[in-house]
Design a protein around this motif. Structure first.
Motif, PDB file in Angstrom:
ATOM      1  N   THR A 172       0.706   0.697   8.672  1.00  0.00           N
ATOM      2  CA  THR A 172       1.648  -0.002   7.775  1.00  0.00           C
ATOM      3  C   THR A 172       2.875  -0.367   8.584  1.00  0.00           C
ATOM      4  O   THR A 172       3.466   0.471   9.273  1.00  0.00           O
ATOM      5  CB  THR A 172       2.047   0.901   6.598  1.00  0.00           C
ATOM      6  OG1 THR A 172       2.621   2.106   7.077  1.00  0.00           O
ATOM      7  CG2 THR A 172       0.843   1.229   5.730  1.00  0.00           C
ATOM      8  N   GLU A 174       6.552  -2.872   8.494  1.00  0.00           N
ATOM      9  CA  GLU A 174       7.477  -3.746   7.779  1.00  0.00           C
ATOM     10  C   GLU A 174       7.890  -4.869   8.713  1.00  0.00           C
ATOM     11  O   GLU A 174       8.462  -4.630   9.784  1.00  0.00           O
ATOM     12  CB  GLU A 174       8.705  -2.978   7.294  1.00  0.00           C
ATOM     13  CG  GLU A 174       9.662  -3.832   6.477  1.00  0.00           C
ATOM     14  CD  GLU A 174      10.869  -3.060   5.991  1.00  0.00           C
ATOM     15  OE1 GLU A 174      11.662  -3.628   5.190  1.00  0.00           O
ATOM     16  OE2 GLU A 174      11.053  -1.887   6.390  1.00  0.00           O
ATOM     17  N   PHE A 179       5.832  -5.706   3.799  1.00  0.00           N
ATOM     18  CA  PHE A 179       4.964  -4.702   4.394  1.00  0.00           C
ATOM     19  C   PHE A 179       3.547  -5.273   4.538  1.00  0.00           C
ATOM     20  O   PHE A 179       3.040  -5.993   3.659  1.00  0.00           O
ATOM     21  CB  PHE A 179       4.945  -3.435   3.536  1.00  0.00           C
ATOM     22  CG  PHE A 179       6.119  -2.541   3.760  1.00  0.00           C
ATOM     23  CD1 PHE A 179       6.040  -1.485   4.667  1.00  0.00           C
ATOM     24  CD2 PHE A 179       7.323  -2.755   3.086  1.00  0.00           C
ATOM     25  CE1 PHE A 179       7.132  -0.652   4.876  1.00  0.00           C
ATOM     26  CE2 PHE A 179       8.413  -1.928   3.296  1.00  0.00           C
ATOM     27  CZ  PHE A 179       8.308  -0.873   4.198  1.00  0.00           C
ATOM     28  N   THR A 221       4.454   4.116   1.327  1.00  0.00           N
ATOM     29  CA  THR A 221       4.102   4.817   2.553  1.00  0.00           C
ATOM     30  C   THR A 221       4.037   6.308   2.292  1.00  0.00           C
ATOM     31  O   THR A 221       4.529   6.805   1.262  1.00  0.00           O
ATOM     32  CB  THR A 221       5.134   4.532   3.650  1.00  0.00           C
ATOM     33  OG1 THR A 221       6.393   5.080   3.264  1.00  0.00           O
ATOM     34  CG2 THR A 221       5.287   3.025   3.878  1.00  0.00           C
ATOM     35  N   MET A 227       6.669  -0.249  -0.557  1.00  0.00           N
ATOM     36  CA  MET A 227       6.337  -1.463   0.175  1.00  0.00           C
ATOM     37  C   MET A 227       6.704  -2.714  -0.608  1.00  0.00           C
ATOM     38  O   MET A 227       6.634  -3.821  -0.061  1.00  0.00           O
ATOM     39  CB  MET A 227       4.832  -1.478   0.494  1.00  0.00           C
ATOM     40  CG  MET A 227       4.387  -0.350   1.415  1.00  0.00           C
ATOM     41  SD  MET A 227       2.653  -0.529   1.854  1.00  0.00           S
ATOM     42  CE  MET A 227       2.400   0.937   2.821  1.00  0.00           C
TER      43      MET A 227
END
Length: 591
Positions: A172, A174, A179, A221, A227
């Motif tokens: 994951t 950003e 995201f 997360t 996200m």
């Protein structure tokens, strides 16, 4: 009736008022507690049921997402194993062949991406030229696709050996406020294949689930960072750090039920945020009802106490106040009032009836006591009348023996006046002037008897002559004093004085009788100071006791009689009587 009854705390808890308050509170407090516990328990049950229901949806969709991501991984791994063009990227080809190879790989990725709706882009990275071979879905604009590609190149160039990049799970990241989930696999030395998807793209199907007017779903997360919908999470202070498979209630000022499920394919989880107001909508009416009942019960407590005070406490207080006044000697009943209950009306009527009967009985007893006192007083006066009469006859007999006829004539005249007063004085009170005139007649008789041996003085102001006194009250003590003349060879003086004194409650008349005789012995003074009776040898009572008893019957404890001896010798008697004016009928005034 309005006086408060001040009781010590140790007795207050035994009163009806205290026990009524405790009894009402013992009913209302558990009732309010039970209502609120029932409301709390019902809310917990609904939360649990809603959480379990939504947990099933979240788990089902999370499994679908994980399945889609797993299919993408399978495609990438299959391409690494079976695509010969991919294995040629690390060969030293001329520029034209290398360009044709990249075009072919790009065409293959483009053909495959249409089969995977969940994926926003496929890529192949070659470290030989540092370039990307990409295929994109049409959902995202070009600047966003370009930003994701640049971030992937940066990751592969800066951290080619990073465990997270080459691991077995989706990453994951950003990128410019959004995201993304990334999956990168190494095909050959310096060659990577991968796929990426925007978090918003995966969440779209879940928006079809009804999560309430202000509810939403999002990916989070493992560290609890949202996200998406970060502003809503921040504004409502929603805590997203809870364990997988559980639920929690969080947020302020509004409360939210949060349900989540961890992904098997990456370091993120899917969370549904449901406003508590929507899931407890059916309970809000019950909560309002419980609140109304609780507030109403609290308000009902003083109203109930006011009603109890009016119907029970005030009538009971009037009854107790009436009983207290009776105990203090005030025979007053309960005033006629409209009683709040029939029971207290009957109690009040019977109490007043009983009180009237007690008053009537008390009057009868009092009248009987007065009758007995009058009879006793009459008997005492009858004891006085013949006493001096017999003595006087003895005196006349003595004068007749010596043949002193002139003295017999004077003495007979004085005795006639004296006994005229005695025989008509069967009353309780005479004027002080009449009493003193009678005393003068008595003394004159004794002076005739004891010539040159007895002298007397009477000093009483004329304004006291109309005061009422018991008959023979002075003569009794004068007679006792004159008896001592026979025992003395020297002259005997008798003095009578009177004056008016002020007392604490009323004025008094004070009469003092003094003589120059032998006085009282210590034994006699001791007996007289105790109010005891002096008895003669024949068993008859002394005249002093007769006088004391008459004063007690006529004045109760308001008259005073004191006995003492003069310093110069002789007896001293002080009579203090409450001032009472004699009626016009004089001796006809009965007590």
């Amino acid at each position: 009736m309005g006086r408060k009854m001040n009781l010590p705390r140790s007795r207050l808890r035994h009163t009806i008022r205290f026990r009524l308050i405790v009894g009402v509170a013992a009913i209302l407090i558990p009732l309010i507690g039970l209502l609120n516990f029932n409301q709390y328990y019902a809310a917990q049950v609904v939360r649990k049921q809603v959480a379990q229901s939504n947990q099933s949806y979240i788990s089902l969709y999370m499994n679908q997402v994980d399945g889609q991501l797993e299919d993408v991984e399978s495609f990438l791994m299959g391409m690494i194993v079976s695509d010969l063009n991919l294995s040629m990227l690390d060969k030293h080809l001329d520029e034209a062949d290398y360009a044709r190879l990249k075009v072919q790989l790009s065409r293959n990725l483009t053909n495959e991406i249409a089969r995977y709706d969940a994926v926003d882009g496929f890529l192949i990275y070659s470290a030989f030229d540092g370039g990307l071979i990409e295929a994109f879905s049409t959902r995202l604009p070009y600047p966003e696709r370009q930003a994701v590609g640049e971030e992937i190149v940066r990751l592969l160039n800066e951290f080619p050996e990073q465990q997270g990049i080459r691991g077995r799970q989706w990453l994951t990241r950003e990128i410019e406020g959004s995201f993304y989930m990334l999956r990168l696999l190494q095909a050959n030395e310096g060659v990577f294949v991968g796929a990426w998807v925007k978090a918003d793209s995966l969440i779209v199907p879940l928006k079809l689930i009804d999560l309430g007017e202000s509810g939403f779903s999002l990916f989070v997360t493992n560290e609890g960072q949202p996200m998406m919908h970060s502003e809503a999470v921040r504004n409502n202070n929603i805590d997203l750090s809870f364990a997988s498979g559980s639920y929690s209630v969080t947020g302020s000022p509004d409360r939210y039920l949060t349900v989540g499920e961890l992904s098997r394919k990456g370091g993120f989880r899917l969370v549904a945020i449901i406003p508590e107001q929507s899931i407890l909508k059916s309970l809000f009416d019950l909560r309002q009802w419980n609140t109304a009942v609780s507030v109403g019960s609290i308000l009902l407590l003083p109203l109930s106490l006011l009603l109890l005070r009016k119907t029970i406490m005030l009538p009971l207080r009037r009854l107790l106040s009436a009983m207290k006044r009776i105990g203090e000697g005030h025979m007053q009943g309960i005033p006629e009032q409209d009683s709040s209950t029939e029971e207290f009306r009957v109690v009040n009527d019977n109490f007043n009836l009983m009180l009237s009967q007690i008053q009537e009985l008390k009057i009868n007893v009092y009248e009987e006591q007065l009758s007995n006192q009058k009879a006793e007083l009459k008997q005492l006066q009858n004891q006085i009348n013949p006493h001096f009469y017999l003595n006087s006859l003895n005196i006349l007999h003595s004068l007749a023996v010596v043949r002193d006829y002139k003295l017999i004539q004077e003495m007979s005249h004085c005795m006639a006046d004296y006994f005229r007063y005695i025989f008509r004085s069967g009353t309780s009170f005479v004027s002080l002037g009449e009493e003193l005139q009678n005393v003068r007649n008595y003394i004159l008789i004794q002076e005739l008897r004891f010539s040159n041996r007895l002298s007397s003085t009477i000093e009483v102001p004329a304004y006291l002559f109309q005061l009422a006194v018991p008959p023979l009250i002075v003569q009794t003590f004068v007679e006792n004093a004159v008896k001592h003349v026979l025992l003395l060879d020297k002259p005997f003086t008798l003095a009578i004085r009177g004056k008016l004194e002020s007392g604490e409650r009323e004025p008094y008349v004070q009469l003092i009788i003094e003589d120059t005789g032998c006085g009282f012995s210590d034994e006699v003074l001791s007996v007289l100071s105790e109010g005891a009776s002096l008895e003669r040898e024949d068993g008859t009572r002394h005249g002093i006791w007769n006088t004391q008893r008459r004063l007690e019957l006529l004045y109760s404890n308001h008259a005073e009689l004191k006995f003492s001896n003069r310093e110069e010798g002789g007896a001293r008697v002080v009579i203090r009587l409450p001032m009472k004016m004699c009626s016009k009928e004089g001796e006809e005034n009965n007590a």
